[in-house]
Structures are given as C-alpha cells and as structure tokens.
Design a protein around this motif. Structure first.
Motif, PDB file in Angstrom:
ATOM      1  N   GLY A 185      71.879  92.682  29.165  1.00 60.20           N
ATOM      2  CA  GLY A 185      73.028  93.133  28.853  1.00 60.20           C
ATOM      3  C   GLY A 185      73.804  94.456  29.111  1.00 60.20           C
ATOM      4  O   GLY A 185      74.779  94.805  29.128  1.00 60.20           O
ATOM      5  N   ILE A 186      72.716  94.819  30.339  1.00 62.01           N
ATOM      6  CA  ILE A 186      73.463  96.346  31.026  1.00 62.01           C
ATOM      7  C   ILE A 186      74.103  95.837  32.326  1.00 62.01           C
ATOM      8  O   ILE A 186      74.030  94.557  32.862  1.00 62.01           O
ATOM      9  CB  ILE A 186      72.099  97.128  31.302  1.00 62.01           C
ATOM     10  CG1 ILE A 186      71.265  96.535  32.075  1.00 62.01           C
ATOM     11  CG2 ILE A 186      71.507  97.615  30.075  1.00 62.01           C
ATOM     12  CD1 ILE A 186      69.956  97.439  32.649  1.00 62.01           C
ATOM     13  N   ARG A 187      74.914  96.993  32.666  1.00 57.59           N
ATOM     14  CA  ARG A 187      75.687  96.634  33.902  1.00 57.59           C
ATOM     15  C   ARG A 187      74.757  96.810  35.144  1.00 57.59           C
ATOM     16  O   ARG A 187      74.040  97.772  35.371  1.00 57.59           O
ATOM     17  CB  ARG A 187      77.078  97.328  34.049  1.00 57.59           C
ATOM     18  CG  ARG A 187      77.725  97.436  35.369  1.00 57.59           C
ATOM     19  CD  ARG A 187      79.028  97.887  35.175  1.00 57.59           C
ATOM     20  NE  ARG A 187      79.893  97.558  36.508  1.00 57.59           N
ATOM     21  CZ  ARG A 187      80.160  96.669  36.963  1.00 57.59           C
ATOM     22  NH1 ARG A 187      79.918  95.274  36.271  1.00 57.59           N
ATOM     23  NH2 ARG A 187      80.804  96.550  38.029  1.00 57.59           N
ATOM     24  N   ILE A 188      74.757  95.746  36.113  1.00 55.43           N
ATOM     25  CA  ILE A 188      74.159  95.841  37.296  1.00 55.43           C
ATOM     26  C   ILE A 188      75.309  95.833  38.536  1.00 55.43           C
ATOM     27  O   ILE A 188      76.329  95.574  38.395  1.00 55.43           O
ATOM     28  CB  ILE A 188      73.088  94.948  37.452  1.00 55.43           C
ATOM     29  CG1 ILE A 188      73.633  93.441  37.272  1.00 55.43           C
ATOM     30  CG2 ILE A 188      71.967  95.156  36.588  1.00 55.43           C
ATOM     31  CD1 ILE A 188      72.649  92.276  37.672  1.00 55.43           C
ATOM     32  N   GLN A 189      74.761  96.265  39.576  1.00 53.67           N
ATOM     33  CA  GLN A 189      75.483  96.216  41.130  1.00 53.67           C
ATOM     34  C   GLN A 189      74.639  95.167  42.132  1.00 53.67           C
ATOM     35  O   GLN A 189      73.373  95.486  41.958  1.00 53.67           O
ATOM     36  CB  GLN A 189      76.010  97.600  41.424  1.00 53.67           C
ATOM     37  CG  GLN A 189      76.959  98.065  40.387  1.00 53.67           C
ATOM     38  CD  GLN A 189      77.609  99.271  40.525  1.00 53.67           C
ATOM     39  OE1 GLN A 189      78.204  99.357  41.600  1.00 53.67           O
ATOM     40  NE2 GLN A 189      77.123 100.349  40.114  1.00 53.67           N
TER      41      GLN A 189
ATOM     42  N   VAL B 113      75.046 102.109  43.255  1.00 55.35           N
ATOM     43  CA  VAL B 113      74.231 101.903  44.382  1.00 55.35           C
ATOM     44  C   VAL B 113      73.538 102.786  45.325  1.00 55.35           C
ATOM     45  O   VAL B 113      74.347 103.285  46.160  1.00 55.35           O
ATOM     46  CB  VAL B 113      75.144 100.830  45.170  1.00 55.35           C
ATOM     47  CG1 VAL B 113      74.537 100.269  46.545  1.00 55.35           C
ATOM     48  CG2 VAL B 113      75.736  99.582  44.560  1.00 55.35           C
ATOM     49  N   SER B 114      72.250 102.858  45.210  1.00 54.46           N
ATOM     50  CA  SER B 114      71.658 104.202  45.990  1.00 54.46           C
ATOM     51  C   SER B 114      70.203 103.604  45.888  1.00 54.46           C
ATOM     52  O   SER B 114      69.883 102.915  44.815  1.00 54.46           O
ATOM     53  CB  SER B 114      71.851 105.423  45.291  1.00 54.46           C
ATOM     54  OG  SER B 114      71.188 105.564  44.145  1.00 54.46           O
ATOM     55  N   GLU B 115      69.398 104.224  46.881  1.00 51.18           N
ATOM     56  CA  GLU B 115      68.036 103.409  47.116  1.00 51.18           C
ATOM     57  C   GLU B 115      67.397 104.146  45.830  1.00 51.18           C
ATOM     58  O   GLU B 115      66.315 103.313  45.404  1.00 51.18           O
ATOM     59  CB  GLU B 115      67.198 104.482  48.181  1.00 51.18           C
ATOM     60  CG  GLU B 115      67.775 103.599  49.556  1.00 51.18           C
ATOM     61  CD  GLU B 115      67.383 102.243  49.512  1.00 51.18           C
ATOM     62  OE1 GLU B 115      66.484 101.768  49.201  1.00 51.18           O
ATOM     63  OE2 GLU B 115      67.992 101.517  50.385  1.00 51.18           O
TER      64      GLU B 115
END
Length: 124
Positions: free
Chosen positions: A13-17, A74-76
């Motif tokens: 349910g969490i937001r991902i990119q 969006v980062s390493e």
C-alpha cells in the motif's frame, strides 16, 4: 498509514517509484503502489509485487529489464528492488500484447539485499 513516507520494513500500500540508470544518473519512469511481498515458487526468493505499468510508466510498454524500484525518492539510497533480465522460463512480468486483451498488469522485482519487507498479513 502515510503512504508517501519512508517505510522500513516495506509494507503493501505504500507509494513506490520506478527509474532506470541513464549514464551516471537515474531517469524517473513512473510511480504507483506496492502491492506487497511474495515468495517465488521457482526459487523461494522473496520478491516485491506491483503493476507492470508502474514499473514501465505506460500500459502499452514492455519493460527493458533495467527498471528499478525505489521507495520515497528516486535515489541510490532508496532503491528497494530491481527487475531481473528477461527470462522466458522464469518471467518477472506478464508481457503487454498490443491490440489484444491482456491477462494481467503485474510485475515482480527482486528485493534488494539489506531491505526488509513484511507480508500483507503482518500489518493491519
């Protein structure tokens, strides 16, 4: 639950990119919802499940296999999963068939080392 905040362990349910590497930088592709954690019947590995269009940024695009999953930004430091290379014997996504009815909009990503996730039944 605040879906756009950092969650460790990851929960459904969490937001991902999604993004992919472009030279020395990351190119944003799209975003959506993490469906959850699953276990592969083929090798017993834990995988993250989401919609294919979340990982490719389009309902009409098949992945290149280089897409990666991030949580928060969006980062390493926020990478949580990666698409495996295309393997017809062990597919990580259901291919999009243009001009036909598609049977699913689903993809899995391998869970990054050091990133923990909880199965759906582990939280309310």
């Amino acid at each position: 639950m605040e879906t756009s905040k950092l969650h460790r362990p990851l929960v459904s349910g969490i937001r991902i990119q999604s993004a992919k590497k472009a030279g020395n930088s990351l190119q944003f592709i799209g975003g959506g919802t993490l469906t959850g954690l699953a276990t592969s019947n083929l090798d017993g590995q834990r995988v993250l499940v989401t919609n294919l269009h979340v990982m490719t940024g389009s309902v009409q695009t098949n992945p290149s296999g280089s897409e990666e999953m991030y949580q928060v930004l969006v980062s390493e430091d926020n990478k949580v999963g990666s698409f495996p290379a295309r393997d017809p014997n062990n597919p990580a996504w259901v291919p999009i068939l243009i001009g036909q009815n598609n049977i699913a909009d689903v993809a899995i990503c391998g869970l990054e080392n050091g990133v923990d996730a909880e199965p759906l039944s582990a939280h309310p």
